[in-house]
Design a protein around this motif. Sequence first.
Motif, PDB file in Angstrom:
ATOM      1  N   ALA A 447       0.837  -1.203   0.000  1.00 60.94           N
ATOM      2  CA  ALA A 447       0.000   0.000   0.000  1.00 60.94           C
ATOM      3  C   ALA A 447       0.874   1.256   0.000  1.00 60.94           C
ATOM      4  CB  ALA A 447      -0.917  -0.002   1.223  1.00 60.94           C
ATOM      5  N   GLU A 448       1.958   1.216   0.756  1.00 64.65           N
ATOM      6  CA  GLU A 448       2.904   2.336   0.773  1.00 64.65           C
ATOM      7  C   GLU A 448       3.551   2.502  -0.599  1.00 64.65           C
ATOM      8  OE1 GLU A 448       7.284   3.016   2.646  1.00 64.65           O
ATOM      9  OE2 GLU A 448       5.741   2.386   4.069  1.00 64.65           O
ATOM     10  N   MET A 449       3.851   1.375  -1.229  1.00 58.84           N
ATOM     11  CA  MET A 449       4.453   1.397  -2.562  1.00 58.84           C
ATOM     12  C   MET A 449       3.531   2.099  -3.561  1.00 58.84           C
ATOM     13  SD  MET A 449       5.426  -1.969  -4.824  1.00 58.84           S
ATOM     14  CE  MET A 449       5.893  -1.867  -6.542  1.00 58.84           C
ATOM     15  N   VAL A 450       2.237   1.752  -3.507  1.00 59.04           N
ATOM     16  CA  VAL A 450       1.264   2.372  -4.410  1.00 59.04           C
ATOM     17  C   VAL A 450       1.168   3.878  -4.109  1.00 59.04           C
ATOM     18  CG1 VAL A 450      -1.171   2.465  -5.072  1.00 59.04           C
ATOM     19  CG2 VAL A 450      -0.038   0.251  -4.760  1.00 59.04           C
ATOM     20  N   GLY A 451       1.226   4.232  -2.807  1.00 63.80           N
ATOM     21  CA  GLY A 451       1.176   5.639  -2.416  1.00 63.80           C
ATOM     22  C   GLY A 451       2.346   6.437  -2.954  1.00 63.80           C
ATOM     23  N   LYS A 452       3.469   5.763  -3.189  1.00 61.41           N
ATOM     24  CA  LYS A 452       4.654   6.418  -3.757  1.00 61.41           C
ATOM     25  C   LYS A 452       4.600   6.490  -5.283  1.00 61.41           C
ATOM     26  CE  LYS A 452       7.136   6.937   0.103  1.00 61.41           C
ATOM     27  NZ  LYS A 452       7.588   8.243   0.619  1.00 61.41           N
ATOM     28  N   GLY A 453       3.530   5.947  -5.852  1.00 59.68           N
ATOM     29  CA  GLY A 453       3.362   6.030  -7.305  1.00 59.68           C
ATOM     30  C   GLY A 453       3.835   4.818  -8.079  1.00 59.68           C
ATOM     31  N   PHE A 454       4.168   3.704  -7.394  1.00 58.26           N
ATOM     32  CA  PHE A 454       4.627   2.493  -8.073  1.00 58.26           C
ATOM     33  C   PHE A 454       3.478   1.489  -8.161  1.00 58.26           C
ATOM     34  CE2 PHE A 454       8.441   4.123  -5.824  1.00 58.26           C
ATOM     35  CZ  PHE A 454       9.213   4.419  -6.941  1.00 58.26           C
ATOM     36  N   LYS A 455       3.262   0.933  -9.329  1.00 55.11           N
ATOM     37  CA  LYS A 455       2.220  -0.073  -9.519  1.00 55.11           C
ATOM     38  C   LYS A 455       2.781  -1.465  -9.260  1.00 55.11           C
ATOM     39  CE  LYS A 455      -0.405   2.580 -12.933  1.00 55.11           C
ATOM     40  NZ  LYS A 455      -0.963   2.599 -14.324  1.00 55.11           N
ATOM     41  N   ALA A 456       1.901  -2.338  -8.785  1.00 55.29           N
ATOM     42  CA  ALA A 456       2.301  -3.732  -8.572  1.00 55.29           C
ATOM     43  C   ALA A 456       2.464  -4.421  -9.920  1.00 55.29           C
ATOM     44  CB  ALA A 456       1.245  -4.452  -7.736  1.00 55.29           C
ATOM     45  N   ASN A 457       3.626  -5.037 -10.148  1.00 56.71           N
ATOM     46  CA  ASN A 457       3.868  -5.767 -11.391  1.00 56.71           C
ATOM     47  C   ASN A 457       3.698  -7.265 -11.153  1.00 56.71           C
ATOM     48  OD1 ASN A 457       6.183  -6.574 -10.040  1.00 56.71           O
ATOM     49  ND2 ASN A 457       7.515  -5.133 -11.141  1.00 56.71           N
ATOM     50  N   SER A 458       4.001  -8.053 -12.160  1.00 55.99           N
ATOM     51  CA  SER A 458       3.788  -9.501 -12.053  1.00 55.99           C
ATOM     52  C   SER A 458       4.664 -10.127 -10.972  1.00 55.99           C
ATOM     53  CB  SER A 458       4.068 -10.173 -13.406  1.00 55.99           C
ATOM     54  OG  SER A 458       5.389  -9.903 -13.833  1.00 55.99           O
ATOM     55  N   ASP A 459       5.875  -9.561 -10.738  1.00 51.74           N
ATOM     56  CA  ASP A 459       6.741 -10.100  -9.692  1.00 51.74           C
ATOM     57  C   ASP A 459       6.127  -9.906  -8.308  1.00 51.74           C
ATOM     58  OD1 ASP A 459       8.661 -10.927 -11.501  1.00 51.74           O
ATOM     59  OD2 ASP A 459       9.745  -9.022 -11.437  1.00 51.74           O
ATOM     60  N   VAL A 460       5.511  -8.752  -8.083  1.00 49.51           N
ATOM     61  CA  VAL A 460       4.861  -8.493  -6.801  1.00 49.51           C
ATOM     62  C   VAL A 460       3.656  -9.415  -6.618  1.00 49.51           C
ATOM     63  CG1 VAL A 460       3.622  -6.769  -5.416  1.00 49.51           C
ATOM     64  CG2 VAL A 460       5.669  -6.103  -6.717  1.00 49.51           C
ATOM     65  N   TYR A 461       2.844  -9.544  -7.684  1.00 51.01           N
ATOM     66  CA  TYR A 461       1.687 -10.466  -7.620  1.00 51.01           C
ATOM     67  C   TYR A 461       2.157 -11.895  -7.337  1.00 51.01           C
ATOM     68  CZ  TYR A 461      -2.156  -7.411  -9.104  1.00 51.01           C
ATOM     69  OH  TYR A 461      -3.131  -6.445  -9.159  1.00 51.01           O
ATOM     70  N   SER A 462       3.196 -12.314  -8.029  1.00 55.82           N
ATOM     71  CA  SER A 462       3.697 -13.684  -7.843  1.00 55.82           C
ATOM     72  C   SER A 462       4.179 -13.909  -6.420  1.00 55.82           C
ATOM     73  CB  SER A 462       4.840 -13.962  -8.826  1.00 55.82           C
ATOM     74  OG  SER A 462       4.388 -13.885 -10.162  1.00 55.82           O
ATOM     75  N   ALA A 463       4.805 -12.903  -5.827  1.00 56.32           N
ATOM     76  CA  ALA A 463       5.275 -13.028  -4.448  1.00 56.32           C
ATOM     77  C   ALA A 463       4.097 -13.228  -3.499  1.00 56.32           C
ATOM     78  CB  ALA A 463       6.070 -11.783  -4.061  1.00 56.32           C
ATOM     79  N   PHE A 464       3.026 -12.452  -3.679  1.00 61.05           N
ATOM     80  CA  PHE A 464       1.845 -12.593  -2.821  1.00 61.05           C
ATOM     81  C   PHE A 464       1.161 -13.951  -3.043  1.00 61.05           C
ATOM     82  CE2 PHE A 464       1.882  -7.914  -2.281  1.00 61.05           C
ATOM     83  CZ  PHE A 464       1.685  -7.860  -0.906  1.00 61.05           C
ATOM     84  N   ILE A 465       1.063 -14.372  -4.298  1.00 56.89           N
ATOM     85  CA  ILE A 465       0.414 -15.655  -4.600  1.00 56.89           C
ATOM     86  C   ILE A 465       1.177 -16.800  -3.934  1.00 56.89           C
ATOM     87  CG2 ILE A 465      -0.084 -17.293  -6.471  1.00 56.89           C
ATOM     88  CD1 ILE A 465      -0.598 -14.770  -8.255  1.00 56.89           C
ATOM     89  N   CYS A 466       2.509 -16.788  -4.058  1.00 50.90           N
ATOM     90  CA  CYS A 466       3.318 -17.842  -3.423  1.00 50.90           C
ATOM     91  C   CYS A 466       3.182 -17.803  -1.904  1.00 50.90           C
ATOM     92  CB  CYS A 466       4.783 -17.696  -3.820  1.00 50.90           C
ATOM     93  SG  CYS A 466       5.116 -18.064  -5.563  1.00 50.90           S
ATOM     94  N   GLY A 467       3.164 -16.580  -1.354  1.00 50.38           N
ATOM     95  CA  GLY A 467       3.037 -16.443   0.088  1.00 50.38           C
ATOM     96  C   GLY A 467       1.738 -17.012   0.610  1.00 50.38           C
ATOM     97  N   TYR A 468       0.640 -16.706  -0.064  1.00 48.98           N
ATOM     98  CA  TYR A 468      -0.663 -17.219   0.380  1.00 48.98           C
ATOM     99  C   TYR A 468      -0.766 -18.724   0.145  1.00 48.98           C
ATOM    100  CZ  TYR A 468      -2.555 -12.578   1.339  1.00 48.98           C
ATOM    101  OH  TYR A 468      -2.797 -11.331   1.884  1.00 48.98           O
TER     102      TYR A 468
END
Length: 498
Positions: A447-468
């Motif tokens: 959420a902080e990352m998005v607030g700084k203007g950075f969008k979640a890319n496939s690497d970020v999504y993949s990290a969350f998917i693996c974590g869950y």
Amino acid sequence: MAVPILKRLLFPIPKHKPISLSAFSSSSSSEQPNSLIPTVVSMLTHHRSKSRWSYLQSLYPNGFDAPEFSQIALQLKNNPHLVLRFFLWTQNKSLCNHSLLSYSTTIHILARGRLKGQAQILIKEAIRLPGLEDRSGESDDLESKPLKVFESLVKTYKQCGSAPFVFDLLIKACLESKRIDPAIQIVRMLLSRGISPRVNTCNCLIRHVSQCRGAHAGFAIYRGVFGLDCEVGEQNVKRVGRISPNVQTLNTLMVGFYQDGLVEKVKEIWDHIAELNCNPDGYSYSILMAAYCEEGKMDEAEDSWKEMRAKKVEPDIVAYNTIIGGFCKIGEIERAEAFFIEMGLNGIESTCTTYEHLINGYCKMGNVDSARLVYEDMRRKGLRPSASTLEALISVFCDKSRVLEALEVLRGALRHFDFCPTGKSYEFLITGLCQEEKMEEALKLQAEMVGKGFKANSDVYSAFICGYMNQGNTEMAEMLRNEMLETQMCGKEGHISC
């Protein structure tokens, strides 16, 4: 000697009629004598400064024309400060419609009085003067204006008893206003009549041309200005110009080629230093060592360092940073440390660049503890790291599965430096937190990352998917997988509404 030389400036300027001092003198002397000029001169020189300006304005409410102002200024030329005050007063009170004539006269008087800064300010104003026309009636443009100022300065030079460096001021004013072509033309016209701009002015011209048009263009100017009619590297150098290049000239050329990535040309210019019997300084050696470091040739760089010390040339912070950075780049951090220690013993203060070289060197070697120590020392001294250096430090912490320490580094940078991390820094941290199944912390950071203007890319999504998935939360993992696919589709097909 300056006046006889300047007489030879009276030559045709492209697209203009020949310049003639007599034209200026005769036009002034043909005017009917009147009491205005001696009266104003007397008031300016003898009245109290507090009252003379208001009294002068009451006597001449309509002000003065440019030729009248110039004649008054010439009577006061031994008092350049007073001439400048008179010029600014008439300008601020709109009591004179100043032309190139009055500007040139004032500029010359300031130059002969060594008021270089004020003279250059007026030169820049003169270059911007609106409504200039040449003798054919054609209006001026950005390129021709400096040449008109040059012509006017030539015409008024003798009568004002000016100093030759007034033309150096004009050349520098052209360069500072990004008018490179007029600067080149003015230099060529001066040289064609045997008048040499100062060597530091020529160096300034070479530097601007190299920066704007490339190092090869800068080198062509160098050859033309200094009258060298041979290629770099030839043994017999024939100088036909009146001035000789100095070590700063050669440094300027080397920097230009180095910045253009032409390392071999840097070495050729270095050889040229010896041909011209110039003595390289510490900056010369720094540029040469930087060229060797760029190619990873640290043996040659260290040989240059030894030669520099043997010639009693003291290395400065630039030289130390160069050699330290070179060893860090190839992973020889121990050699970099040795130079770092030597630098401290010699009383040379480390800069931000010094610390960043060491941090990146330790990170390259995977020595996260040493990198952290150097970073903390840097922070205590109030030196701000670059975003890329902080990214390298965070990355190596995450690689060592020390994510919380990496997060602490990020928080400290935000707290102490009002820092803006890179998107990659957030990626490393989110991936590390997800691998440790700290999903809540990862979500807060995202959420902080998005607030700084950075969008979640496939690497970020993949990290969350693996974590869950590792937590057994397949429902959340599937939701994120679908969201990632939708996001990717939106990115590929912009016309699809999301």
